[in-house]
Design an enzyme around this catalytic site. Structure first.
Site, PDB file in Angstrom:
ATOM      1  N   THR A   1      -7.205  -8.629  42.194  1.00 17.30           N
ATOM      2  CA  THR A   1      -8.547  -9.088  42.512  1.00 17.30           C
ATOM      3  C   THR A   1      -9.232  -9.242  41.163  1.00 17.30           C
ATOM      4  O   THR A   1      -8.583  -9.121  40.141  1.00 17.30           O
ATOM      5  CB  THR A   1      -9.225  -8.037  43.422  1.00 17.30           C
ATOM      6  OG1 THR A   1      -8.458  -7.947  44.630  1.00 17.30           O
ATOM      7  CG2 THR A   1     -10.657  -8.365  43.780  1.00 17.30           C
TER       8      THR A   1
ATOM      9  N   THR B   1     -11.878 -12.115  45.322  1.00 14.96           N
ATOM     10  CA  THR B   1     -10.419 -12.058  45.424  1.00 14.96           C
ATOM     11  C   THR B   1      -9.886 -13.192  46.283  1.00 14.96           C
ATOM     12  O   THR B   1     -10.636 -13.818  47.038  1.00 14.96           O
ATOM     13  CB  THR B   1      -9.993 -10.710  46.032  1.00 14.96           C
ATOM     14  OG1 THR B   1      -8.565 -10.603  46.017  1.00 14.96           O
ATOM     15  CG2 THR B   1     -10.480 -10.580  47.460  1.00 14.96           C
TER      16      THR B   1
ATOM     17  N   GLU C   1      -5.966 -13.074  52.925  1.00 14.35           N
ATOM     18  CA  GLU C   1      -6.741 -11.856  53.172  1.00 14.35           C
ATOM     19  C   GLU C   1      -6.488 -11.227  54.538  1.00 14.35           C
ATOM     20  O   GLU C   1      -6.716 -10.030  54.730  1.00 14.35           O
ATOM     21  CB  GLU C   1      -8.236 -12.148  53.034  1.00 14.35           C
ATOM     22  CG  GLU C   1      -8.689 -12.436  51.624  1.00 14.35           C
ATOM     23  CD  GLU C   1      -8.604 -11.230  50.716  1.00 14.35           C
ATOM     24  OE1 GLU C   1      -8.380 -10.115  51.216  1.00 14.35           O
ATOM     25  OE2 GLU C   1      -8.752 -11.410  49.504  1.00 14.35           O
TER      26      GLU C   1
ATOM     27  N   ASP D   1      -4.840  -7.891  55.345  1.00 11.02           N
ATOM     28  CA  ASP D   1      -5.522  -6.595  55.260  1.00 11.02           C
ATOM     29  C   ASP D   1      -5.776  -5.988  56.630  1.00 11.02           C
ATOM     30  O   ASP D   1      -6.145  -4.814  56.721  1.00 11.02           O
ATOM     31  CB  ASP D   1      -6.847  -6.739  54.511  1.00 11.02           C
ATOM     32  CG  ASP D   1      -6.651  -6.884  53.014  1.00 11.02           C
ATOM     33  OD1 ASP D   1      -5.516  -6.680  52.538  1.00 11.02           O
ATOM     34  OD2 ASP D   1      -7.619  -7.222  52.315  1.00 11.02           O
TER      35      ASP D   1
ATOM     36  N   SER E   1     -11.875  -3.923  53.732  1.00 10.00           N
ATOM     37  CA  SER E   1     -11.597  -4.084  52.308  1.00 10.00           C
ATOM     38  C   SER E   1     -11.904  -2.784  51.573  1.00 10.00           C
ATOM     39  O   SER E   1     -12.671  -1.956  52.049  1.00 10.00           O
ATOM     40  CB  SER E   1     -12.456  -5.216  51.738  1.00 10.00           C
ATOM     41  OG  SER E   1     -12.370  -5.257  50.325  1.00 10.00           O
TER      42      SER E   1
ATOM     43  N   GLY F   1      -6.844  -3.462  44.883  1.00  6.49           N
ATOM     44  CA  GLY F   1      -6.478  -3.149  46.257  1.00  6.49           C
ATOM     45  C   GLY F   1      -7.091  -1.833  46.694  1.00  6.49           C
ATOM     46  O   GLY F   1      -8.255  -1.537  46.402  1.00  6.49           O
TER      47      GLY F   1
END
Length: 631
Positions: free
Chosen positions: A436, A454, A475, A478, A499, A521
């Site tokens: 990121t 990110t 994404e 996640d 996140s 992360g």
């Protein structure tokens, strides 16, 4: 007693532990412009010549405003905005747009992020949630292979796919921030990055290596291969890389605004890339298709959120609330640490308490944090001092507790060390990628922006939108891969995945004291937490607090993940407490480094200490409007 090791030793150990070398910089030269959607990238090899990036400084001191990021070009652009009368928001968006050029595998308009803003005029901290959302047609079993009935392998199926692409939020975040706090238009903020994309930047070792590491993935998509693997090879270190398609995309956004991204031809091109990825005929990667529709982009909004707030040793700590778990987890861990006299402890005891507090906060994160539109997140309870006092009772000053441990019970706590009720099981495996990026900006008026953005995996989904010059995110990986109604991070249409991004601003007596954030992360949380812990409880200077070797305890296993230098320095100190360490890079992320932070500290009389990583991820670039000697 006070801590025994000098902070200079910690910084030196951190420098020795890192491995990345050259970093990107700018040595501008004229280059031919390109038409929209033309074939792209760097000069042919016959015309290549090597250039040397300008040097970066990891720490600078001064007044009048500052910018710090991982990249020299981006920090230079942000500083120029400040010097020409722009405010912190103007400079932050210009810096972020430049990072989309030079750090395209970590950020860009195909992704999302979180922005925290301090307004010097009002003394208020406000935040914007620009996290990606799941498509409205995304089913609960989106990550289940219909052929086998089992979850897709994370690599390569989910990572390199259309099914992992969420609705990008970065462009909406930029416009929302400029509307609320900026003095410049989106087009003005994009202009320097547009020029950078067209003229090009000098390839550093990190950029080169990231393309090499992604070669198989990038070869799977026609536009990605054409952009980043010209001639079948990664761009060479020291050569100039150009992205005229991205320059044209920025020009489109400058002329037509966010409508061009969320309601125009570009929208249809994004959707087509997700639903029918532009794969090459030769790839063996499966590349599952996604569920994105044009209406998903048209409905997207960057959301104003109330920041998280906690107090730590007299400082007001403001962070990003859900859908990010960063503000809650950092805040809770600090509240737990506040129950102990850390400054009087030696290294082993202090770090033992840091690791145990981290594990407890991560346990609660796994059990309770998620998108507040879909999950009733008990924010007040998680940041309650009473709850923290009761959670602190789990920490034995002499021995590590067994992990994973259960979450605390937010429905029943009294702040005492009796038989506290246990909450839900809280073991979790995070798949957030370490790549990121983060930036910190302050202006001469005292406004501050902390911004983490990110595209998730290094290189995101691997899909470059044809003719547009930017990568789409992955994404949605996640989310928890298997649907469970009790899981706050379960897949839902329109939902934002949880996140760890933790842009954070600390105030002292209502004025900024420290602003910081990091990529990494799930290790973002502990990078921010440990830097605050180092600076305030361990008495380090900001540069030393940021450079010091890091460790993460996320309640996943008994062992804490640590950088090699942390193990070398502290394994013996921590062994009597039953703390076990394993080198970072053994699991997800494949790097021995933890985080890559940026930070600004605000001293008396407007004096600024501006810090970036000295070596992690090739080192960062700290810039200040009016440099002065330290102190």
């Amino acid at each position: 007693m006070r801590l025994t090791r000098p902070t200079s030793a910690l910084a030196a150990a951190a420098l020795a532990a890192t491995t990345l070398g050259l970093v990107a910089g700018q040595a501008e030269s004229a280059g031919a412009t390109r038409g929209t959607h033309g074939p792209v990238a760097q000069r042919p090899s016959s015309q290549e010549h090597r250039e040397t990036p300008p040097p970066k400084k990891a720490t600078v001191y001064g007044r009048g405003g500052a910018v710090t990021s991982v990249d020299a070009d981006a920090s230079r652009i942000g500083l120029r905005v400040l010097r020409h009368g722009g405010n912190a928001t103007d400079a932050a968006i210009a810096t972020a747009a430049a990072l989309g050029v030079t750090e395209p595998f970590s950020s860009g308009i195909g992704g999302g992020g979180y922005l925290v803003h301090y307004d010097a005029g009002t003394g208020k901290v406000r935040t914007i949630d620009g996290r990606e959302t799941a498509p409205s047609a995304m089913p609960h079993d989106a990550f289940i292979d219909p052929k086998t009935g089992e979850p897709y392998n994370f690599t390569p199926e989910l990572v390199t796919s259309g099914v992992s692409v969420g609705v990008p939020g970065t462009v909406a975040t930029w416009q929302r921030a400029l509307d609320r706090w900026g003095t410049r238009s989106l087009g003005e903020a994009l202009a320097p990055a547009r020029k950078l994309a067209r003229r090009g930047f000098v390839v550093d070792r990190t950029f080169h290596q990231q393309v090499r590491d992604n070669k198989v993935r990038f070869e799977a998509f026609r536009p990605t291969k054409r952009l980043y693997l010209k001639g079948g090879h990664a761009p060479k270190v020291g050569t100039r890389f150009r992205n005229p398609d991205l320059a044209d995309t920025y020009r489109l956004l400058a002329r037509r605004g966010t409508k061009a991204f969320y309601r125009g031809t570009l929208t249809d091109e994004i959707v087509r890339s997700v639903r029918r990825p532009p794969t090459t005929r030769t790839t063996d990667l499966p590349v599952p298709r996604g569920f994105l529709r044009a209406g998903d982009l048209a409905r997207y909004r960057a959301v104003d959120r109330r920041p998280t707030h906690s107090d730590f040793r007299g400082y007001d700590v403001y962070g990003m609330g859900p859908s990010s778990s960063g503000g809650l987890t950092v805040g809770e861990a600090l509240n737990i640490l506040e129950q102990f006299p850390i400054s009087s402890m030696d290294d082993g005891a202090a770090l033992h308490h840091y690791l145990e507090a981290s594990a407890l906060a991560y346990a609660d994160r796994a059990a309770y944090d998620g998108d507040p539109r879909f999950v009733d997140v008990p924010t007040k309870d998680l940041l309650s001092d009473r709850f923290a006092r009761e959670r602190a009772c789990r920490i034995d000053p002499d021995k590590a507790f067994k992990k994973p441990t259960k979450a605390g019970d937010v429905t029943s706590y009294d702040g005492t060390c009796g038989a506290a009720a246990a909450g839900p099981s809280a073991a979790t495996t995070d798949t957030e990628n370490v790549e990121t990026t983060n930036l910190t900006v302050a202006d001469k008026h005292g406004n501050v922006v902390e911004y983490t953005l990110t595209i998730e995996q290094t290189g995101g989904s691997g899909i470059v939108v044809p003719g547009r010059g930017f990568l789409l995110n992955n994404e949605l990986t996640d989310f928890s891969p298997v649907y469970d109604k009790a899981d706050p991070n379960r897949i839902e249409p329109g939902k934002r995945p949880r996140s760890s991004m933790s842009p954070t601003i600390l105030l002292e007596d209502g004025k900024p004291f420290l602003a910081l954030g990091s990529p990494g992360g799930s290790t973002i949380i502990t990078t921010v937490l440990q830097t605050i812990f180092n600076r305030i409880d361990r008495g380090m200077s900001l540069p030393d607090a940021l450079a010091a070797p890091r460790a993460q305890q996320s309640n996943a296993t008994q062992k804490s993940v640590a950088e090699p230098a942390f193990i070398d320095l502290y394994a013996d100190d921590l062994r009597p407490y039953g703390q076990r360490l394993t080198p970072a890079g053994d699991g997800f992320g494949s790097t021995s480094e933890i985080g890559a932070a940026t930070a600004v500290e605000f001293g008396p009389g407007g004096f600024l200490t501006v810090a970036a990583e000295p070596t992690r991820r090739g080192g960062g670039s700290a810039r200040v409007v009016t440099p002065t000697p330290a102190g």
